[in-house]
Scaffold this active site. Structure first.
Site, PDB file in Angstrom:
ATOM      1  N   HIS A 221       4.329  -7.540  -6.586  1.00 34.66           N
ATOM      2  CA  HIS A 221       3.497  -7.321  -5.396  1.00 34.66           C
ATOM      3  C   HIS A 221       2.674  -8.586  -5.130  1.00 34.66           C
ATOM      4  CE1 HIS A 221       0.457  -5.844  -2.683  1.00 34.66           C
ATOM      5  NE2 HIS A 221       1.265  -4.829  -2.427  1.00 34.66           N
TER       6      HIS A 221
ATOM      7  N   GLU B 267       7.747  -7.007   2.111  1.00 35.41           N
ATOM      8  CA  GLU B 267       6.342  -6.952   2.512  1.00 35.41           C
ATOM      9  C   GLU B 267       5.855  -8.357   2.858  1.00 35.41           C
ATOM     10  OE1 GLU B 267       4.411  -3.306   0.642  1.00 35.41           O
ATOM     11  OE2 GLU B 267       4.290  -4.871  -0.859  1.00 35.41           O
TER      12      GLU B 267
HETATM   13  P1  PGA Z   1      -1.119  -1.935   3.366  1.00 39.50           P
HETATM   14  O1  PGA Z   1      -0.540  -2.308   1.921  1.00 39.50           O
HETATM   15  O2  PGA Z   1      -0.302  -0.791   3.883  1.00 39.50           O
HETATM   16  O3  PGA Z   1      -2.548  -1.604   3.138  1.00 39.50           O
HETATM   17  O4  PGA Z   1      -0.927  -3.168   4.227  1.00 39.50           O
HETATM   18  C1  PGA Z   1       0.815  -2.248   1.639  1.00 39.50           C
HETATM   19  C2  PGA Z   1       1.081  -2.797   0.275  1.00 39.50           C
HETATM   20  O5  PGA Z   1       0.386  -3.732  -0.152  1.00 39.50           O
HETATM   21  O6  PGA Z   1       1.970  -2.303  -0.448  1.00 39.50           O
END
Ligand code: PGA
Length: 229
Positions: free
Chosen positions: A86, A152
């Site tokens: 992440h 992401e």
């Molecule tokens: P967010 O986070 O939906 O608050 O942007 C997503 C993540 O970091 O997995």
């Protein structure tokens, strides 16, 4: 196939009271999603019958590693998924560490969710695909078992910004083209009640990894309803 919903609860709820209120509201709704709670509350979620993941594990399986959490204890508690790479953790770890984590997760028959994503700078310079390919190659070096990928974009996490649907579709297709099996690919980054209807039109996305918006049970419920339509 129905879209998978993962709730990355990060470190948003930090008292037993908050967690229990959250669990009570979710339980009464019988929501179908995978919870990724703060690790200290993992057992509370599992005891209440939720399918769970954790946000991180140690590169070590056991031994003298103060403050670390072993994949072995996670597995023993009944956890099924582990987030790896992440962006909020990547700054403190190397590609090699991510690769080791993936290997020990697979060895223990849990499912790694490999998070990949480009910075805003890389996005602006149109280097997204190149960067994602490198992140995937490095993370999955010398592995051949199935993983889940979560795309992401770093600039979309917690910012309220998202790529366009066209961009997401293109990137998800690209990621899928790098695998010789039908890989599950999630989208994460500012998924919310406001944008889920739009984001849900990205047909090649297999699910969503939701952060902040998942901490509100009624938002989470509505997001799941839309995503499952
Ligand atoms: P967010 O986070 O939906 O608050 O942007 C997503 C993540 O970091 O997995």
């Amino acid at each position: 196939m129905k879209k998978l919903i993962f709730a990355n609860l990060k470190m948003y709820q930090n008292t037993k009271k908050e967690i229990d209120n959250y669990l009570n509201e979710l339980n009464s709704e019988k929501l179908n999603f995978i919870a990724i709670p703060p690790i200290i509350y993992l057992d509370r979620f599992i005891q209440r019958g939720f399918t769970c993941g954790v946000q991180n594990i140690s590169v070590y399986e056991e031994g003298a590693h103060t403050g670390e959490t072993s994949v072995l204890s996670i597995k023993d508690m009944g956890c099924k998924y582990v987030l790896v790479g992440h962006s909020e953790i990547r700054n403190n770890e190397t590609d090699k560490m991510i690769n080791i984590k993936i290997k020990i997760i697979l060895k223990n028959n849990l499912i790694p969710i490999l998070c990949i994503g480009e910075s805003l700078e890389a996005y602006n310079q149109k280097q997204t695909k190149e960067i994602l390919k490198k992140q995937i190659q490095n993370a999955l070096k010398d592995t051949n078992e199935k993983v889940i990928i979560s795309y992401e974009p770093v600039w979309a996490i917690g910012t309220g910004k998202t790529p366009t649907n066209e961009e997401i579709i293109d990137i998800i297709n690209y990621i899928k083209s790098l695998f010789n099996y039908d890989i599950t690919v999630l989208y994460g980054g500012s998924v919310s009640l406001e944008n889920i209807e739009t984001l849900n039109k990205t047909n090649n996305v297999n699910g969503f990894l939701i952060g902040k918006a998942a901490t509100n049970p009624s938002s989470l419920k509505k997001i799941i309803e839309v995503a499952r339509m």
